[in-house]
Motif scaffolding. Sequence first.
Motif, PDB file in Angstrom:
ATOM      1  N   THR A 109       0.843  -1.190   0.000  1.00  0.00           N
ATOM      2  CA  THR A 109       0.000   0.000   0.000  1.00  0.00           C
ATOM      3  C   THR A 109       0.878   1.239   0.000  1.00  0.00           C
ATOM      4  OG1 THR A 109      -1.692   1.250   1.227  1.00  0.00           O
ATOM      5  CG2 THR A 109      -0.119  -0.034   2.530  1.00  0.00           C
ATOM      6  N   GLN A 110       0.361   2.321  -0.568  1.00  0.00           N
ATOM      7  CA  GLN A 110       1.080   3.600  -0.560  1.00  0.00           C
ATOM      8  C   GLN A 110       0.570   4.529   0.529  1.00  0.00           C
ATOM      9  OE1 GLN A 110      -0.045   2.355  -3.858  1.00  0.00           O
ATOM     10  NE2 GLN A 110       1.947   1.355  -3.705  1.00  0.00           N
ATOM     11  N   ASN A 111      -0.390   4.044   1.318  1.00  0.00           N
ATOM     12  CA  ASN A 111      -0.996   4.879   2.350  1.00  0.00           C
ATOM     13  C   ASN A 111      -0.123   4.856   3.604  1.00  0.00           C
ATOM     14  OD1 ASN A 111      -2.700   5.846   4.544  1.00  0.00           O
ATOM     15  ND2 ASN A 111      -4.417   5.673   3.106  1.00  0.00           N
ATOM     16  N   LEU A 112       0.493   5.988   3.936  1.00  0.00           N
ATOM     17  CA  LEU A 112       1.398   6.068   5.080  1.00  0.00           C
ATOM     18  C   LEU A 112       0.708   5.676   6.373  1.00  0.00           C
ATOM     19  CD1 LEU A 112       4.097   7.027   6.410  1.00  0.00           C
ATOM     20  CD2 LEU A 112       3.060   9.293   6.565  1.00  0.00           C
ATOM     21  N   PHE A 113      -0.554   6.054   6.514  1.00  0.00           N
ATOM     22  CA  PHE A 113      -1.273   5.822   7.769  1.00  0.00           C
ATOM     23  C   PHE A 113      -1.632   4.339   7.937  1.00  0.00           C
ATOM     24  CE2 PHE A 113      -2.215  10.036   5.998  1.00  0.00           C
ATOM     25  CZ  PHE A 113      -1.582  10.806   6.953  1.00  0.00           C
ATOM     26  N   VAL A 114      -1.950   3.672   6.841  1.00  0.00           N
ATOM     27  CA  VAL A 114      -2.201   2.231   6.895  1.00  0.00           C
ATOM     28  C   VAL A 114      -0.909   1.498   7.255  1.00  0.00           C
ATOM     29  CG1 VAL A 114      -2.845   0.198   5.531  1.00  0.00           C
ATOM     30  CG2 VAL A 114      -4.107   2.344   5.248  1.00  0.00           C
ATOM     31  N   ILE A 115       0.210   1.936   6.684  1.00  0.00           N
ATOM     32  CA  ILE A 115       1.506   1.344   7.002  1.00  0.00           C
ATOM     33  C   ILE A 115       1.824   1.521   8.481  1.00  0.00           C
ATOM     34  CG2 ILE A 115       4.001   1.597   6.651  1.00  0.00           C
ATOM     35  CD1 ILE A 115       3.388   2.212   3.717  1.00  0.00           C
ATOM     36  N   ALA A 116       1.580   2.732   9.002  1.00  0.00           N
ATOM     37  CA  ALA A 116       1.867   3.005  10.411  1.00  0.00           C
ATOM     38  C   ALA A 116       1.031   2.116  11.326  1.00  0.00           C
ATOM     39  CB  ALA A 116       1.598   4.477  10.715  1.00  0.00           C
ATOM     40  N   ILE A 117      -0.228   1.898  10.964  1.00  0.00           N
ATOM     41  CA  ILE A 117      -1.107   1.051  11.788  1.00  0.00           C
ATOM     42  C   ILE A 117      -0.611  -0.395  11.775  1.00  0.00           C
ATOM     43  CG2 ILE A 117      -3.415   0.045  11.962  1.00  0.00           C
ATOM     44  CD1 ILE A 117      -4.502   2.723  10.869  1.00  0.00           C
ATOM     45  N   GLY A 118      -0.380  -0.941  10.584  1.00  0.00           N
ATOM     46  CA  GLY A 118       0.031  -2.331  10.475  1.00  0.00           C
ATOM     47  C   GLY A 118       1.371  -2.612  11.141  1.00  0.00           C
ATOM     48  N   LEU A 119       2.379  -1.784  10.835  1.00  0.00           N
ATOM     49  CA  LEU A 119       3.702  -1.995  11.411  1.00  0.00           C
ATOM     50  C   LEU A 119       3.718  -1.666  12.899  1.00  0.00           C
ATOM     51  CD1 LEU A 119       6.087  -0.614   8.626  1.00  0.00           C
ATOM     52  CD2 LEU A 119       5.188  -2.925   8.940  1.00  0.00           C
ATOM     53  N   GLY A 120       2.879  -0.706  13.319  1.00  0.00           N
ATOM     54  CA  GLY A 120       2.792  -0.383  14.741  1.00  0.00           C
ATOM     55  C   GLY A 120       2.252  -1.541  15.563  1.00  0.00           C
ATOM     56  N   ILE A 121       1.250  -2.244  15.009  1.00  0.00           N
ATOM     57  CA  ILE A 121       0.724  -3.441  15.683  1.00  0.00           C
ATOM     58  C   ILE A 121       1.831  -4.482  15.823  1.00  0.00           C
ATOM     59  CG2 ILE A 121      -0.854  -5.398  15.432  1.00  0.00           C
ATOM     60  CD1 ILE A 121      -2.822  -3.483  14.051  1.00  0.00           C
ATOM     61  N   GLY A 122       2.574  -4.694  14.748  1.00  0.00           N
ATOM     62  CA  GLY A 122       3.666  -5.662  14.793  1.00  0.00           C
ATOM     63  C   GLY A 122       4.722  -5.290  15.812  1.00  0.00           C
ATOM     64  N   ALA A 123       5.027  -3.988  15.933  1.00  0.00           N
ATOM     65  CA  ALA A 123       6.036  -3.528  16.894  1.00  0.00           C
ATOM     66  C   ALA A 123       5.628  -3.840  18.331  1.00  0.00           C
ATOM     67  CB  ALA A 123       6.269  -2.030  16.725  1.00  0.00           C
ATOM     68  N   MET A 124       4.336  -3.809  18.618  1.00  0.00           N
ATOM     69  CA  MET A 124       3.881  -4.134  19.973  1.00  0.00           C
ATOM     70  C   MET A 124       4.144  -5.603  20.307  1.00  0.00           C
ATOM     71  SD  MET A 124       2.856  -1.517  21.585  1.00  0.00           S
ATOM     72  CE  MET A 124       2.155  -2.420  22.967  1.00  0.00           C
ATOM     73  N   TYR A 125       4.019  -6.475  19.317  1.00  0.00           N
ATOM     74  CA  TYR A 125       4.311  -7.893  19.551  1.00  0.00           C
ATOM     75  C   TYR A 125       5.812  -8.108  19.780  1.00  0.00           C
ATOM     76  CZ  TYR A 125      -0.444  -9.311  18.494  1.00  0.00           C
ATOM     77  OH  TYR A 125      -1.811  -9.485  18.547  1.00  0.00           O
ATOM     78  N   VAL A 126       6.634  -7.314  19.094  1.00  0.00           N
ATOM     79  CA  VAL A 126       8.070  -7.390  19.335  1.00  0.00           C
ATOM     80  C   VAL A 126       8.378  -7.014  20.781  1.00  0.00           C
ATOM     81  CG1 VAL A 126      10.334  -6.455  18.693  1.00  0.00           C
ATOM     82  CG2 VAL A 126       8.632  -6.911  16.929  1.00  0.00           C
ATOM     83  N   ARG A 127       7.728  -5.965  21.269  1.00  0.00           N
ATOM     84  CA  ARG A 127       7.914  -5.546  22.660  1.00  0.00           C
ATOM     85  C   ARG A 127       7.500  -6.660  23.614  1.00  0.00           C
ATOM     86  NH1 ARG A 127       4.754  -3.692  26.808  1.00  0.00           N
ATOM     87  NH2 ARG A 127       5.664  -2.117  28.211  1.00  0.00           N
TER      88      ARG A 127
END
Length: 368
Positions: free
Chosen positions: A275-293
């Motif tokens: 996707t080219q949508n910055l906000f969709v990218i931020a949501i998806g990768l942000g969710i993944g970052a929480m699992y890393v934590r």
Amino acid sequence: MTNPTNLSGGAKSASGASASVLSYFRWAFIITILGLALGAWLGWQTTGTAGGTATIFFICCVLAVLEISLSFDNAIVNANKLKTMTPKWQRRFLTWGIIIAVFGMRIVFPLMIVVIAAKIGPWQALVMAASQPDEYARIMHDAHLPIAAFGGTFLMMVGLSFFFDHEKEVHWVRWLESHMARYASIRGVEVAVVLLMILGFSQLHDGAAAQVFVNSAIWGLLTFLLVEVLGGLLDRVQQDTLSTAAKGGIGAFLYLEVLDASFSFDGVIGAFALTQNLFVIAIGLGIGAMYVRSMTIMLVEKGTLSEYRFLEHGAFYAITALAVVMYVQTLFHIPEVITGLAGALLIGIALWSSIRWNRRHGHTHGAE
């Protein structure tokens, strides 16, 4: 090792049993629900159709899974560094650090690339992301070469520094690691290896691209060395200042932040393939970052790294492999799914080898 309540805030039961695995992911589950709900709302606002909403929702899910698959090794390395840090700096990394990881690397970092590449202001870059996503994605794609060279070099130094260690006694691939540990006494051997790789890959590029690759890779090497030096100086100052000499404070925090940034390069750039949508990218990768934590906290509190002796080795092999992949990606595209699966496979084999070693030597789960 810090008290188990220092990281997640959850006390152990009176029987001494450790917290369940699911309890470590409580906040990750909450953020997942909120993030996917926000993604669905964003999909409805931007498309106005049920199909468009479902598509955005699905992309958020895929991006979260992509980030998690690419970050297994990141969580293991974080845990390895966190166990040497003071409880105060552990908490700071798991609070401030996750804010920097989610908002800094998943939102600010892509914006700053466009700001620098297009020579526009941050607000104009944000407007471009919202109103001209195709142009925004094109600029990000054009910046992939220097980003991959920089991040690949930094990660290569992280991986090789683990293996070129003369104090390292536990070897997984013994015939290889024993030789690397033996030659670790040669000053700067890992730097020499990385420089040879930089020169080798630069020969595969033409003209200006070769110069960009070399310059960016050298900056990645210098950044690693500067972080190491600065971290050591800051920790020494902290130890001299505090009455109780503390190991692994602000220097380790800085190291982990730069490391997380290097891990994020691949995921952020790769996300634009979906996707080219910055906000969709931020949501998806942000969710993944929480699992890393969450994985990081679990690995530290449950002592998983000490229970499975080769797990850390698998993570650093995955880091080294990711660094090579980032170099290769400067020449042609490699799907991020393959990158994530390769890292997960290396860690899985290391875990399997650790379990076999424990059984062979009579070690039970939870035994040192």
